[in-house]
Design an enzyme around this catalytic site. Sequence first.
Site, PDB file in Angstrom:
ATOM      1  CG  HIS A  75      43.153  32.838  32.667  1.00 51.33           C
ATOM      2  ND1 HIS A  75      44.008  32.732  33.727  1.00 51.33           N
ATOM      3  CD2 HIS A  75      42.136  31.970  32.940  1.00 51.33           C
ATOM      4  CE1 HIS A  75      43.526  31.847  34.601  1.00 51.33           C
ATOM      5  NE2 HIS A  75      42.383  31.386  34.144  1.00 51.33           N
ATOM      6  CG  HIS A 111      24.439  34.934  21.646  1.00 55.70           C
ATOM      7  ND1 HIS A 111      24.491  36.073  20.893  1.00 55.70           N
ATOM      8  CD2 HIS A 111      23.706  35.235  22.738  1.00 55.70           C
ATOM      9  CE1 HIS A 111      23.792  37.024  21.488  1.00 55.70           C
ATOM     10  NE2 HIS A 111      23.304  36.542  22.625  1.00 55.70           N
ATOM     11  N   GLY A 124      49.955  29.483  33.394  1.00 57.85           N
ATOM     12  CA  GLY A 124      48.840  30.394  33.612  1.00 57.85           C
ATOM     13  C   GLY A 124      49.103  31.812  33.157  1.00 57.85           C
TER      14      GLY A 124
HETATM   15  C1  LIG Z   1      41.956  28.246  39.051  1.00 58.66           C
HETATM   16  C2  LIG Z   1      42.533  29.619  39.417  1.00 58.66           C
HETATM   17  O1  LIG Z   1      42.924  29.860  40.537  1.00 58.66           O
HETATM   18  S1  LIG Z   1      42.645  30.769  38.165  1.00 58.66           S
HETATM   19  C3  LIG Z   1      43.201  32.283  38.934  1.00 58.66           C
HETATM   20  C4  LIG Z   1      42.062  33.175  39.345  1.00 58.66           C
HETATM   21  N1  LIG Z   1      42.613  34.361  39.991  1.00 58.66           N
HETATM   22  C5  LIG Z   1      41.951  35.521  40.065  1.00 58.66           C
HETATM   23  O2  LIG Z   1      40.814  35.636  39.653  1.00 58.66           O
HETATM   24  C6  LIG Z   1      42.701  36.672  40.640  1.00 58.66           C
HETATM   25  C7  LIG Z   1      42.173  38.011  40.114  1.00 58.66           C
HETATM   26  N2  LIG Z   1      43.062  39.057  40.566  1.00 58.66           N
HETATM   27  C8  LIG Z   1      42.634  40.153  41.200  1.00 58.66           C
HETATM   28  O3  LIG Z   1      41.435  40.364  41.446  1.00 58.66           O
HETATM   29  C9  LIG Z   1      43.762  41.119  41.568  1.00 58.66           C
HETATM   30  O4  LIG Z   1      43.454  41.680  42.829  1.00 58.66           O
HETATM   31  C10 LIG Z   1      44.012  42.209  40.481  1.00 58.66           C
HETATM   32  C11 LIG Z   1      44.692  41.529  39.263  1.00 58.66           C
HETATM   33  C12 LIG Z   1      42.729  42.870  40.020  1.00 58.66           C
HETATM   34  C13 LIG Z   1      44.910  43.318  40.994  1.00 58.66           C
HETATM   35  O5  LIG Z   1      46.068  42.791  41.508  1.00 58.66           O
HETATM   36  P1  LIG Z   1      47.334  43.767  41.717  1.00 58.66           P
HETATM   37  O6  LIG Z   1      47.776  44.240  40.361  1.00 58.66           O
HETATM   38  O7  LIG Z   1      48.335  43.033  42.539  1.00 58.66           O
HETATM   39  O8  LIG Z   1      46.766  45.034  42.424  1.00 58.66           O
HETATM   40  P2  LIG Z   1      46.565  45.367  43.990  1.00 58.66           P
HETATM   41  O9  LIG Z   1      46.332  44.126  44.788  1.00 58.66           O
HETATM   42  O10 LIG Z   1      47.708  46.257  44.376  1.00 58.66           O
HETATM   43  O11 LIG Z   1      45.206  46.184  43.985  1.00 58.66           O
HETATM   44  C14 LIG Z   1      45.111  47.511  43.480  1.00 58.66           C
HETATM   45  C15 LIG Z   1      43.872  48.130  44.119  1.00 58.66           C
HETATM   46  O12 LIG Z   1      42.698  47.440  43.640  1.00 58.66           O
HETATM   47  C16 LIG Z   1      41.950  46.869  44.736  1.00 58.66           C
HETATM   48  N3  LIG Z   1      41.527  45.550  44.282  1.00 58.66           N
HETATM   49  C17 LIG Z   1      42.329  44.532  43.846  1.00 58.66           C
HETATM   50  N4  LIG Z   1      41.576  43.498  43.440  1.00 58.66           N
HETATM   51  C18 LIG Z   1      40.291  43.859  43.624  1.00 58.66           C
HETATM   52  C19 LIG Z   1      39.061  43.200  43.359  1.00 58.66           C
HETATM   53  N5  LIG Z   1      39.039  41.978  42.804  1.00 58.66           N
HETATM   54  N6  LIG Z   1      37.920  43.863  43.638  1.00 58.66           N
HETATM   55  C20 LIG Z   1      37.936  45.113  44.182  1.00 58.66           C
HETATM   56  N7  LIG Z   1      39.086  45.788  44.443  1.00 58.66           N
HETATM   57  C21 LIG Z   1      40.243  45.170  44.165  1.00 58.66           C
HETATM   58  C22 LIG Z   1      42.967  46.781  45.878  1.00 58.66           C
HETATM   59  O13 LIG Z   1      42.317  46.772  47.122  1.00 58.66           O
HETATM   60  C23 LIG Z   1      43.790  48.026  45.636  1.00 58.66           C
HETATM   61  O14 LIG Z   1      43.058  49.135  46.058  1.00 58.66           O
HETATM   62  P3  LIG Z   1      43.750  50.361  46.839  1.00 58.66           P
HETATM   63  O15 LIG Z   1      44.748  50.925  45.850  1.00 58.66           O
HETATM   64  O16 LIG Z   1      42.612  51.281  47.134  1.00 58.66           O
HETATM   65  O17 LIG Z   1      44.399  49.761  48.032  1.00 58.66           O
END
Ligand SMILES: CC(=O)SCCNC(=O)CCNC(=O)[C@H](O)C(C)(C)COP(=O)(O)OP(=O)(O)OC[C@H]1O[C@@H](n2cnc3c(N)ncnc32)[C@H](O)[C@@H]1OP(=O)(O)O
Length: 207
Positions: free
Chosen positions: A144, A135, A68
Amino acid sequence: MSDKLLIFGAGGHAKVVADIALKMDRWKEIAFLDDQENTKKPMGLHVLGTIKDYHTYIEDYDIFVAIGNNKTRKNIMMTLQSEGVSMPTLIHPRAVIGKQVILACGTVVMGGVVINCCTKIGHGCIINTGATIDHDSVLDDYVHVSPGVHISGTVHIGEGTWLGTGSVVINNIIITSGCKVGAGAVVVKDIHKSGTYVGTPVRRVEG
Ligand SMILES: CC(=O)SCCNC(=O)CCNC(=O)[C@H](O)C(C)(C)COP(=O)(O)OP(=O)(O)OC[C@H]1O[C@@H](n2cnc3c(N)ncnc32)[C@H](O)[C@@H]1OP(=O)(O)O
C-alpha cells in the site's frame, strides 16, 4: 471478464474504488459485499450481502477486494484466486502510467498518481491518491502506497509493506516485506528487517 463488478468492502477505501470503477465506465452494474450490518447504499450502489455470500456471485461478477489492511486483502485475494475469480486492475482515468509499466490484477491506481516507465507493480496493491513511483521500481504484491508518497527510481518494496501518507523513498533503495513506514518519513538507506519505521531519516520503533 464480466459487465458486472462486485467490490469486497464498502468503507472509505471501497467507496474510492467504486468511484474509480464508475469513472472507467466499463461495468453496467457495480455493487458491494460488506460485513457491516448497517451499510446502506454507499455511493448510491447496492450492498448485496456479506463477504461470506461471495460464492453466489463469483460466476457472474468481476471481483475487486477493496480492503485497506494488507494482510486481510492478501488472504481474501489468495482464496479468490485459487477459485479462478476474475479480478480487474482499476486505474483512475487521471493517473499517468508510463510505457512498459506492468500492473498486476487486483491493484488499484487512484487519481493523480504518476507511475513512470519500466516499473512493475504486483497483485493487490493500492497506489493511493497523488502518489508517484519513478522509473524501474518494483513493488511486490499487496503493497500500500498511501496518498502523496514519492518513490524515486529503481526502488524495490517487499510484499505487504505499507508506506504512510507523504513518505519519501530515495532512489536505489530496497525495503523488505511487512514493513510500516510512518506518515512523512524519509527512507535513505535499505531496510532489511521488517518492522515499523518513522522519522527523517527513518528509525525503527516498536509499533
Ligand atoms: C486514504 C487514506 O487515508 S490511506 C491511509 C494513510 N494512513 C497513514 O499514512 C497512516 C500512517 N501511520 C503512521 O504513521 C503510524 O503512526 C505508524 C504506522 C507509523 C505507527 O503506528 P503504531 O504502530 O500505532 O505506533 P505508535 O502510534 O505507537 O507510534 C510508535 C512511536 O512512533 C512515533 N510515531 C508514530 N508515527 C509517526 C510518524 N508518522 N512520524 C514520526 N513519529 C511517529 C510515535 O510518536 C511513537 O513514539 P514514542 O514511542 O516515542 O511515543
